[in-house]
Design a protein around this motif. Structure first.
Motif, PDB file in Angstrom:
ATOM      1  N   CYS A  54      -6.764   1.427  -0.835  1.00 55.49           N
ATOM      2  CA  CYS A  54      -5.979   2.261  -1.741  1.00 55.49           C
ATOM      3  C   CYS A  54      -6.852   2.856  -2.842  1.00 55.49           C
ATOM      4  CB  CYS A  54      -4.825   1.470  -2.358  1.00 55.49           C
ATOM      5  SG  CYS A  54      -3.425   1.321  -1.234  1.00 55.49           S
ATOM      6  N   CYS A  90      -7.130  -3.783  -3.732  1.00 56.73           N
ATOM      7  CA  CYS A  90      -7.100  -3.141  -2.417  1.00 56.73           C
ATOM      8  C   CYS A  90      -8.135  -2.012  -2.353  1.00 56.73           C
ATOM      9  CB  CYS A  90      -5.703  -2.601  -2.136  1.00 56.73           C
ATOM     10  SG  CYS A  90      -5.593  -1.708  -0.574  1.00 56.73           S
ATOM     11  N   CYS A 131       0.827  -1.210   0.000  1.00 56.45           N
ATOM     12  CA  CYS A 131       0.000   0.000   0.000  1.00 56.45           C
ATOM     13  C   CYS A 131       0.865   1.265   0.000  1.00 56.45           C
ATOM     14  CB  CYS A 131      -0.936   0.013   1.204  1.00 56.45           C
ATOM     15  SG  CYS A 131      -2.160  -1.313   1.137  1.00 56.45           S
ATOM     16  N   HIS A 139      -2.923  -3.490  -8.030  1.00 52.66           N
ATOM     17  CA  HIS A 139      -3.066  -3.296  -6.592  1.00 52.66           C
ATOM     18  C   HIS A 139      -4.381  -2.577  -6.279  1.00 52.66           C
ATOM     19  CE1 HIS A 139      -1.851  -2.711  -2.394  1.00 52.66           C
ATOM     20  NE2 HIS A 139      -2.417  -1.518  -2.507  1.00 52.66           N
TER      21      HIS A 139
HETATM   22 ZN   LIG Z   1      -3.359  -0.819  -0.794  1.00 49.18          ZN
END
Ligand SMILES: [Zn+2]
Lengths: 207, 345
Positions: free
Chosen positions: B36, B33, B3, B29
């Protein structure tokens, strides 16, 4: 399209030429030229000062001092250098000098501001009830954003100001602050992350 | 991707400057995620808010206030303003003090410049042409640190230790066809400031090695403060009736005093092919003047070397060779401080 692009570059060239002529007149000590120089850069200098220091009164002091320094040191300005970045450098130096002088001046975070603040904006934020989008007037919104900027470390707020408010490129900011471009980029990223953190908690801002 | 790493890439992704493989990993990512992803959305929205921040209008009274302060600054330092009346790219459109012209000295100390070069604080200058007017320079440390006010060429970028606690260097600009501009850079090496005097040598003084007592020839008299560089500008005009000007730098350290000569040629870096300098039994100063002129080099040498009588016969194609040969014949060693700038020790 092509015609338009070439014309605008021509215009830029013309602008640069007239700027150079103006600087020459300033170097010759012509007071009228300074008056013109002032008018040309007043808004940019004042806005830059305002966004980095965060208040109207200090911004006026910083601007005055900056113009005085421009006057005193215009002889050292090299013709081939970028005059705008030179001016911004003077403005940021004045700001940093003033900060150094009053180092006791602790940075106030937005949260502290909300606790201590007296303005209606502060009280409105304190109020837990969500605000309708149209209640947050443009001015108040700007004020909230400005407070968030003021919570940043000095260099970060300078970089945010130069990039977002003064529309300078990374290269130009690096020149103003005499920092490597990579440093400018990473500091701007950090500043934006911090601002997103503060402002993200106020969805009404993103109307 | 972690992250923290993803967040470091927010700006690069937003501005589309991210490298393709990194961009793929970043997008991957964000797809995985949620935190994020939401952070990035806030991040993006924030940049939009920042871009849209309105301009503020300057206070209307600011204009008058600033112009009044500028007028005041002009009144307080009329001399300074006078000296500011020139434009660097064409140095010699400026007003040369009549005294200087009368003295046949086509060199100037440009006070304004010395003054504007930021590091010169608390320097007292006794200025040539100002009839021993002594002025304490104001604290002007606030001036944005600027590069040299003209495009100083790389010549003499290095500074040499000339002993007595002083470092000396010479920068040169030859881009203007009408003038050659030198900046003699002085710095205190040790932890204390050093009183320095820089004066211009006349022909007579050079020949008999005596120091000039003419107050008009003083270019700089002051103190080189610790941690600051004193910059003494010397401008040579095309109308000069000599090819080389010589400055003498004298300073005090403890109870000893030191002297160094600086030979500055009108044409720098003009290697004249196969020039020959052959002088029998003459003062070192004359030999160095001739070398400086013939090979277009600036030379720094101590007074002791300059006063001695010696014989030199040099014939070389390049300035480097010429200086090396001359130094050898004079029993000295030469060091190159930059393009066309040498010091003899
Ligand atoms: Zn992340």
């Amino acid at each position: 399209m092509i015609f338009k692009a070439s014309k605008s570059s021509e215009e830029r060239e013309h602008e640069r030429a007239s700027e150079r002529a103006l600087i020459t007149r300033c170097k010759n000590g012509e007071i009228g030229a300074f008056d013109e120089l002032y008018s040309r850069f007043e808004k940019r200098v004042f806005n830059c000062a305002y966004h980095i220091c965060g208040n109207y009164h200090d911004a006026s002091d910083i601007s005055q001092e900056a113009f005085l320094r421009v006057f005193n040191s215009i002889q050292t300005f090299r013709g081939d250098a970028n005059f705008l970045t030179w001016i911004y450098r003077i403005v940021t130096n004045v700001f940093l000098d003033e900060r150094k002088k009053s180092k006791a001046h602790r940075q106030t975070s937005l949260d502290e501001y909300i606790e201590l603040g007296e303005s209606s904006v502060a009280r409105q934020i304190e109020d837990d009830s969500p605000l309708p989008v149209d209640v947050v007037q443009a001015n108040e919104r700007a004020e909230i954003v400005q407070k968030a900027i003021n919570s940043l470390p000095e260099y970060q707020r300078i970089i945010v100001t130069l990039y977002h408010m003064e529309s300078l490129s990374y290269d130009e900011i690096a020149e103003v602050l005499q920092l490597p471009i990579g440093t400018v980029k990473s500091r701007l990223n950090r500043a934006r992350l911090a601002l997103a953190e503060i402002l993200g908690a106020k969805p009404e801002l993103f109307g | 991707m972690k992250c923290v790493k993803a967040q470091e890439l927010f700006s690069a992704y937003l501005e589309k400057t991210i490298q393709p493989p990194m961009g793929v990993a970043f997008e991957q990512h964000l797809a995985e995620c949620a935190r994020c992803k939401s952070e990035y959305e806030k991040f993006h929205a924030t940049t939009v808010v920042l871009d849209e921040l309105p301009q503020v209008a300057p206070p209307p009274e600011m204009h008058a206030a600033i112009m009044a302060r500028i007028q005041e600054a002009r009144r307080e330092s009329p001399r300074k303003v006078n000296w500011l009346r020139f434009e660097w790219p064409s140095v010699f459109t400026l007003r040369v003090p009549s005294r200087a012209l009368a003295a046949g000295i086509a060199m100037l100390l440009v006070f304004a410049m010395t003054y504007q070069l930021t590091p010169l604080q608390s320097v007292t200058a006794n200025l040539f042409g100002f009839n021993k007017h002594t002025e304490r320079l104001a604290d002007d440390s606030g001036v944005a640190p600027m590069p040299m006010p003209w495009g100083v060429t790389a010549a003499g970028a290095k500074r040499a230790d000339v002993g007595g606690g002083l470092m000396m260097g010479l920068s040169v600009n030859t881009t203007n066809p009408e003038s050659t501009a030198f900046i003699l850079r002085l710095a205190a090496r040790d932890g204390h400031s050093i009183p320095v005097r820089v004066s211009l040598m006349g022909d007579d003084a050079l020949q008999n090695g005596a120091s000039s007592n003419d107050p008009n020839s003083v270019l700089f008299m002051g103190t080189v403060a610790v941690g600051r560089q004193a910059a003494v500008p010397v401008v040579m005009a095309g109308c000069a009736n000599r090819m080389v000007q010589v400055a003498k730098v004298t300073w005090q350290n403890g109870d000893r005093s030191y002297s160094e000569y600086v030979f500055m040629p009108w044409t720098l870096g003009s290697e004249s092919g196969d020039a020959r300098v052959s002088i029998d039994n003459a003062a070192g100063s004359q030999i160095l003047s001739k070398l400086s002129a013939e090979y277009g080099v600036a030379v720094i040498a101590s007074e002791a070397q300059v006063a001695k009588s010696m014989t030199v016969d040099v014939s070389a194609g390049t300035a480097d060779e010429a200086l090396a040969a001359a130094a050898q014949q004079m029993g000295l060693s030469g060091e190159k401080l930059g393009s066309s700038v040498y010091i003899l020790k």
